[in-house]
Every structure is written in structure tokens, then in C-alpha cells.
Enzyme design. Structure first.
Site, mmCIF file in Angstrom:
data_model
loop_
_atom_site.group_PDB
_atom_site.id
_atom_site.type_symbol
_atom_site.label_atom_id
_atom_site.label_comp_id
_atom_site.label_asym_id
_atom_site.label_seq_id
_atom_site.Cartn_x
_atom_site.Cartn_y
_atom_site.Cartn_z
ATOM 1 N N VAL A 119 24.145 39.689 31.912
ATOM 2 C CA VAL A 119 24.328 38.608 32.092
ATOM 3 C C VAL A 119 24.850 37.684 32.120
ATOM 4 O O VAL A 119 25.592 37.294 33.542
ATOM 5 C CB VAL A 119 22.498 38.045 32.372
ATOM 6 C CG1 VAL A 119 22.496 36.797 33.076
ATOM 7 C CG2 VAL A 119 21.130 39.342 32.237
ATOM 8 N N CYS A 120 25.378 37.565 30.801
ATOM 9 C CA CYS A 120 26.307 36.100 31.022
ATOM 10 C C CYS A 120 27.891 37.084 31.112
ATOM 11 O O CYS A 120 28.390 35.593 32.288
ATOM 12 C CB CYS A 120 26.497 36.411 29.768
ATOM 13 S SG CYS A 120 25.163 35.567 28.537
ATOM 14 N N GLY A 121 28.040 37.655 31.873
ATOM 15 C CA GLY A 121 29.468 38.185 32.056
ATOM 16 C C GLY A 121 29.322 38.606 33.886
ATOM 17 O O GLY A 121 29.475 37.469 34.435
#
Lengths: 171, 162
Positions: free
Chosen positions: B48-50
Site C-alpha cells: 500500500v505504501c508503495g
């Protein structure tokens, strides 16, 4: 999350804008998940027939996908001679070959002349692509593929059976 | 160290100095004079952060139009950030809230002690260092950028961007 710019005549659509179900995808031609969605949506279109209108807007994540922007340029170049959807399909069916040479070859096969190819290579359609991207960001698009169903964000399962069951219930 | 509350809209954003690379630090104060978007995210390399940082990276020209700077913060160390930024072609700073771990996140009220990471939180800070908008997203949800742009629009309407 709602779509801020409704699907309209300015969009690339398959089907009638006044169809009871309008499915919009924000997509990136080099994104593998969009490649999966491509086949899934084709199956849904086949099952739903004229009750479904499908629209596509560009959301290339160029830093992650180095060929995505150029591929979108070629789709827009094809649109100028009425071949957007053919190019859309070719791109998703050849996601591993989106280098400039391959793109130019697909374009020639679809009947784009040298000037149009040069135009796509020169980034002449970037304005349109950027407009799609910006509009997507404003509507909360946070990655690809991102789907909107009758103007509302759809984050549910994408398998054709789920989508078809849900869409039939909407009719 | 006790966690502080989320700074309210209208309050000064707590200043900090954090490594932006293995050799350099960055302070919030040095960004004064332009809007700042602070992005707390749980972890380099997580899916998700990516996606979230990839989106913001793609939007750098848009943030430029507002005269705004965007800065990511997680508890990962500077070498980890450097490898992550290189892998994803990221062109905005990732700050390492690494030692004391999560200290800045705690001061912003967005440290998740159970997981030992920051929460997924966004702050828009005006040119004078005042918090103008904040949002804490469910950890598994990429919050996108529509809220950030609305907040930057509101600043621009008040003439606070530059």
C-alpha cells in the site's frame, strides 16, 4: 468516493452513454493489474451486452512504468482516426512489448500514418492524458486499475462472476 | 515517552530535524515559506505504501504548481529509504524517524505502538508552519491525493501558498 467528472462525450466509451450501467476504468497500459482487469472487463462486457457502457481514462504512473505514458500517447493518436479501442486492446494484449518500436508497429498496423506516429512519439497528446490523470486524482484515484460504477468508486472483487452478479442486480 | 495528541488545525506544526539521507538532515523549519505536505506512512516496501508514494511521485509537477513541498516520513532508516527511493525512482525526500524510533510521529500523535510504525497520516502545513489540514487513513487504505489538493486549493484561495 464519487467521480467528480461524469463520463461524457469527451470520454472513450464502448456502448451507449445512457446505458443503465456505466463502468469507468482509470488505467495504465503497462500496469499488470490493469492487464488482468482488461480480460475481466472483456468478459463482463460480453455478458452484459448493451446494458453496459465501458469508459477508459488514462492514469499512467510513469515513474513505475516507463512505457505507460508513451503507450497512452499512441492510444490517443489512434483515437484521432477512430481506432482508440483497437489500440487499447493491442496494448493490453502486448504489455511486455511497449517499447517505441513496438508501439510504432502497432500504430502502422492500425493505419496511423507517419505524421501521427511522430506526433505520438513527440508527446502531442500529453495534455489530454494529464487531464485524465488530474481528474482521476481529484476523484480519489490512488492506483490502477481504479473502477467507478455509475459514478461511485468500486473497490470490490473484480472477478467477472462477481461483477456480473452485482451489475444484474443493478438493472 | 507519552504520545501527544494530533496537532489541531490552526496550531503550529511541531518542528523536527530528521535524516533525509545517510549524511544529511532536514528540518521542518527550513521549508517555511511554502506549503508542506507531510506524509506519514507505515513502511518502505509495503504494497500500500508503495502505491501511495508512487502516486505522489507522479504528482510532483502538480505540487510544484502550488509551490508546495512533499515529504515522506516513516520509521525506516536512511539506508532503507535510499534503497526504496532508488527502486521506485522517487524524487521527493523520505525522512527517517528512526532514532529515537517514532519520536516525530509521536509528537504528531500518529505513532502506532502496537505495530511499531507510524500510522498512515497526511498533514498540510501552510507557509507559516501552521497545520491547515490533517487526515489519518485506515492503515490498509491508500488515501490518494484528493484531500491534499483540496487543502492546497484552500490555501491558494487564501493566498497562503507562497
Amino acid at each position: 468516493m464519487s467521480l467528480r467528472t461524469p463520463v461524457g462525450p469527451h470520454d472513450h466509451v464502448q456502448g451507449a452513454l445512457d446505458a443503465p450501467i456505466v463502468l469507468l476504468e482509470y488505467g495504465d497500459f503497462e500496469c499488470p493489474y490493469c492487464g488482468e482487469a482488461y480480460a475481466e472487463i472483456k468478459a463482463v462486457q460480453g455478458a452484459m451486452g448493451p446494458s453496459l457502457c465501458f469508459a477508459f481514462r488514462h492514469f499512467p504512473l510513469s515513474n513505475a512504468h516507463p512505457h505507460a505514458e508513451r503507450a497512452a500517447e499512441f492510444a490517443e493518436a489512434a483515437a484521432t482516426i477512430g481506432r482508440f479501442w483497437e489500440m487499447h486492446d493491442i496494448l493490453y494484449e502486448n504489455q511486455r512489448a511497449l517499447d517505441d518500436r513496438s508501439l510504432s508497429r502497432y500504430a502502422t498496423e492500425l493505419g496511423l500514418d507517419d505524421a501521427l506516429v511522430a506526433s505520438a512519439l513527440g508527446g502531442n497528446f500529453s495534455e489530454r492524458i494529464r487531464r485524465d490523470f488530474q481528474g482521476g486524482v481529484r476523484s480519489g484515484v490512488n492506483g490502477t486499475p481504479c473502477l467507478f460504477l455509475n459514478g461511485e468508486r468500486y473497490d470490490g472483487p473484480r472477478e467477472p462472476e462477481s461483477l456480473i452478479t452485482m451489475m444484474r442486480r443493478m438493472l | 515517552m507519552p504520545d501527544l495528541e494530533l496537532p489541531d488545525v490552526g496550531q503550529a506544526a511541531p518542528d523536527f530535524s530528521l535524516p533525509r539521507s545517510p549524511r544529511e538532515a532536514m528540518t521542518l523549519a527550513e521549508l517555511r515559506g511554502r506549503p508542506v505536505v507531510l506524509v506519514f506512512y507505515p513502511a518502505d516496501w509495503s504494497p500500500v505504501c508503495g502505491d501511495q508514494v508512487t502516486l505522489y511521485n507522479e504528482m510532483l509537477p502538480t505540487f510544484d504548481e502550488y509551490g508546495a513541498r512533499i515529504v515522506g516520513i516513516s520509521v525506516d532508516g536512511p539506508w532503507c529509504h535510499a534503497a526504496f527511493a532508488k527502486d521506485r525512482n522517487l524524487e521527493f525526500p523520505l525522512l527517517a524517524d528512526f532514532e529515537p524510533k517514532g519520536d516525530v510521529a509521536r509528537r504528531y500523535g500518529v505513532y502506532d505502538a502496537r505495530h511499531g510504525t507510524t500510522e498512515r497520516a497526511l498533514f498540510v502545513i501552510d507557509a507559516n508552519g501552521i497545520v491547515r489540514w490533517r487526515y489519518v487513513s485506515p492503515i490498509e487504505v491508500n488515501p490518494g491525493a484528493d484531500g491534499i489538493l483540496d487543502a492546497l486549493d484552500a490555501l491558494a484561495a487564501k493566498g497562503d501558498t507562497a
